[in-house]
Design an enzyme around this catalytic site. Structure first.
Site, PDB file in Angstrom:
ATOM      1  N   THR A  47     134.521  83.996  11.770  1.00  0.00           N
ATOM      2  CA  THR A  47     134.298  84.647  13.063  1.00  0.00           C
ATOM      3  C   THR A  47     134.599  83.688  14.208  1.00  0.00           C
ATOM      4  O   THR A  47     135.288  84.047  15.171  1.00  0.00           O
ATOM      5  CB  THR A  47     132.838  85.121  13.173  1.00  0.00           C
ATOM      6  OG1 THR A  47     132.526  85.944  12.053  1.00  0.00           O
ATOM      7  CG2 THR A  47     132.619  85.895  14.456  1.00  0.00           C
ATOM      8  N   TYR A 110     133.148  98.555   9.970  1.00  0.00           N
ATOM      9  CA  TYR A 110     133.703  99.806  10.495  1.00  0.00           C
ATOM     10  C   TYR A 110     133.659 100.935   9.474  1.00  0.00           C
ATOM     11  O   TYR A 110     132.892 101.877   9.638  1.00  0.00           O
ATOM     12  CB  TYR A 110     135.128  99.629  11.054  1.00  0.00           C
ATOM     13  CG  TYR A 110     135.640 100.895  11.727  1.00  0.00           C
ATOM     14  CD1 TYR A 110     135.028 101.368  12.876  1.00  0.00           C
ATOM     15  CD2 TYR A 110     136.692 101.626  11.187  1.00  0.00           C
ATOM     16  CE1 TYR A 110     135.450 102.540  13.478  1.00  0.00           C
ATOM     17  CE2 TYR A 110     137.122 102.795  11.778  1.00  0.00           C
ATOM     18  CZ  TYR A 110     136.504 103.250  12.928  1.00  0.00           C
ATOM     19  OH  TYR A 110     136.918 104.415  13.508  1.00  0.00           O
ATOM     20  N   TYR A 136     128.828  86.844   3.042  1.00  0.00           N
ATOM     21  CA  TYR A 136     128.492  86.639   4.466  1.00  0.00           C
ATOM     22  C   TYR A 136     127.840  87.912   4.977  1.00  0.00           C
ATOM     23  O   TYR A 136     128.481  88.959   5.083  1.00  0.00           O
ATOM     24  CB  TYR A 136     129.769  86.299   5.249  1.00  0.00           C
ATOM     25  CG  TYR A 136     129.583  86.054   6.734  1.00  0.00           C
ATOM     26  CD1 TYR A 136     128.328  85.850   7.310  1.00  0.00           C
ATOM     27  CD2 TYR A 136     130.690  86.002   7.572  1.00  0.00           C
ATOM     28  CE1 TYR A 136     128.178  85.612   8.666  1.00  0.00           C
ATOM     29  CE2 TYR A 136     130.554  85.771   8.939  1.00  0.00           C
ATOM     30  CZ  TYR A 136     129.314  85.574   9.476  1.00  0.00           C
ATOM     31  OH  TYR A 136     129.176  85.350  10.827  1.00  0.00           O
ATOM     32  N   ARG A 141     127.208  92.340  13.513  1.00  0.00           N
ATOM     33  CA  ARG A 141     128.637  92.493  13.760  1.00  0.00           C
ATOM     34  C   ARG A 141     129.269  93.596  12.909  1.00  0.00           C
ATOM     35  O   ARG A 141     130.219  94.236  13.332  1.00  0.00           O
ATOM     36  CB  ARG A 141     129.382  91.177  13.480  1.00  0.00           C
ATOM     37  CG  ARG A 141     129.214  90.129  14.571  1.00  0.00           C
ATOM     38  CD  ARG A 141     130.070  88.911  14.268  1.00  0.00           C
ATOM     39  NE  ARG A 141     129.961  87.887  15.302  1.00  0.00           N
ATOM     40  CZ  ARG A 141     130.776  87.765  16.337  1.00  0.00           C
ATOM     41  NH1 ARG A 141     131.772  88.621  16.495  1.00  0.00           N
ATOM     42  NH2 ARG A 141     130.614  86.797  17.218  1.00  0.00           N
ATOM     43  N   LYS A 164     125.780  83.379   3.112  1.00  0.00           N
ATOM     44  CA  LYS A 164     125.537  82.968   4.488  1.00  0.00           C
ATOM     45  C   LYS A 164     124.704  84.081   5.112  1.00  0.00           C
ATOM     46  O   LYS A 164     125.194  85.199   5.321  1.00  0.00           O
ATOM     47  CB  LYS A 164     126.850  82.780   5.248  1.00  0.00           C
ATOM     48  CG  LYS A 164     126.657  82.447   6.729  1.00  0.00           C
ATOM     49  CD  LYS A 164     127.987  82.371   7.481  1.00  0.00           C
ATOM     50  CE  LYS A 164     127.763  82.119   8.967  1.00  0.00           C
ATOM     51  NZ  LYS A 164     129.035  82.105   9.735  1.00  0.00           N
ATOM     52  N   ILE A 206     125.961  77.146   7.895  1.00  0.00           N
ATOM     53  CA  ILE A 206     127.348  77.318   8.333  1.00  0.00           C
ATOM     54  C   ILE A 206     127.253  77.522   9.828  1.00  0.00           C
ATOM     55  O   ILE A 206     126.761  78.547  10.303  1.00  0.00           O
ATOM     56  CB  ILE A 206     128.038  78.464   7.594  1.00  0.00           C
ATOM     57  CG1 ILE A 206     128.146  78.099   6.103  1.00  0.00           C
ATOM     58  CG2 ILE A 206     129.420  78.740   8.181  1.00  0.00           C
ATOM     59  CD1 ILE A 206     128.749  79.181   5.224  1.00  0.00           C
TER      60      ILE A 206
END
Length: 294
Positions: A47, A110, A136, A141, A164, A206
């Site tokens: 990202t 999405y 992740y 997001r 993560k 991270i």
């Protein structure tokens, strides 16, 4: 028990752009800065690296450049996630072919999916490569959360070794740790929750902060591992104002401005991201001066 990819601090590294493409000279400078300051891993095409705004060829070129430049001096982990499973497999196979140590794979976004879909998606990617995979989880997001039961099912896959965790939900992190143990190592995905997650058995972070403070962030984690919990906790608290400033607008808008203040030429962001607002520029600059970064 599975093998650890790394312990300590992995930098989710930013990508410098010119109007013509990636600025490899500046990217190399930042990689060298990280290596000189004892960073435990480099994460490219995440990202923070604006991978969603890169072409496939740009991604491949920066992945190979990072792996060659680092030259085994620390781990290189490549972000290969997509909401298209076949695209994620293609990029994961490429990263493995050029020497990546591990993959960081974000949940589909999405089009999203169910828990069953997450298991099928990640299993298909894991079966396509031989290197370790770190899940992740960043629901703010993606709109998708990997719940603890789904983590437990995914921890049964041989080369899915870590997660993560950027949900911000400490209770969820505790449940994942309890269910999965050493079959799914946990890394903090939030710079303001490093020590709390280490206290639940986490293996590191991270980090966005470590783009500009790699040695500090590495030492914070290793103070904790070495039993210096009070020192590590104080370090965490001492940089909360800087962490807040680095997330005052959408990541990586602030951190790229911070790198420019430190003398790097990281250029501008790619749309839809835009330049940091004037008021937040002033705020970030003042806090960086307070921390003797500029």
């Amino acid at each position: 028990m599975k093998d650890l990819v790394f312990t300590g601090c992995g930098t989710a590294i930013a990508t410098p752009f010119t109007k013509d493409g990636v600025n490899f000279e500046e990217f190399g400078r930042l990689l060298d800065f990280q290596l000189l300051n004892n960073i435990d891993a480099i994460i490219v095409c995440g990202t923070t690296g604006e991978s969603s705004c890169m072409t496939t060829e740009e991604k491949k070129s920066i992945i190979k450049y990072a792996i060659d430049r680092v030259n085994k001096r620390t781990k290189v982990i490549v972000g290969t996630g997509s909401n298209n499973t076949m695209s994620a497999i293609e990029m994961s196979r490429y990263a493995e072919s050029v020497g990546a140590d591990a993959l960081l794979v974000v949940t589909p976004y999405y089009n999203k999916t169910t828990s069953h879909g997450l298991i099928a998606h990640y299993t298909a990617i894991a079966n396509s490569v031989n290197i370790p995979i770190i899940l992740y989880n960043v629901p703010s997001r993606t709109g998708v959360n990997i719940d603890p039961k789904t983590c437990f099912e995914l921890s049964k896959v041989k080369n899915i070794v870590g997660i993560k965790e950027a949900s911000g939900n400490i209770s969820q992190v505790a449940k994942i740790a309890n269910l999965c143990g050493d079959n799914l190592y946990i890394y903090s995905g939030n710079d303001d929750q490093v020590i709390p997650i280490l206290s639940l058995g986490g293996k590191g972070v991270i980090s966005v902060l470590s783009n500009i403070m790699p040695k500090f962030t590495h030492e914070m984690t290793y103070n904790y591992f070495n039993g210096n919990v009070d020192i590590a906790s104080k370090m965490q608290l001492d940089v909360l104002d800087l962490i807040d400033a680095l997330f005052c607008e959408v990541n990586p808008i602030p951190v790229k401005y911070a790198l420019n203040l430190m003398g790097y030429d990281f250029g501008v962001l790619r749309l839809p991201l835009v330049e940091l607002s004037d008021s937040n520029k002033e705020k970030l600059k003042n806090i960086m001066e307070k921390h003797n970064l500029i």
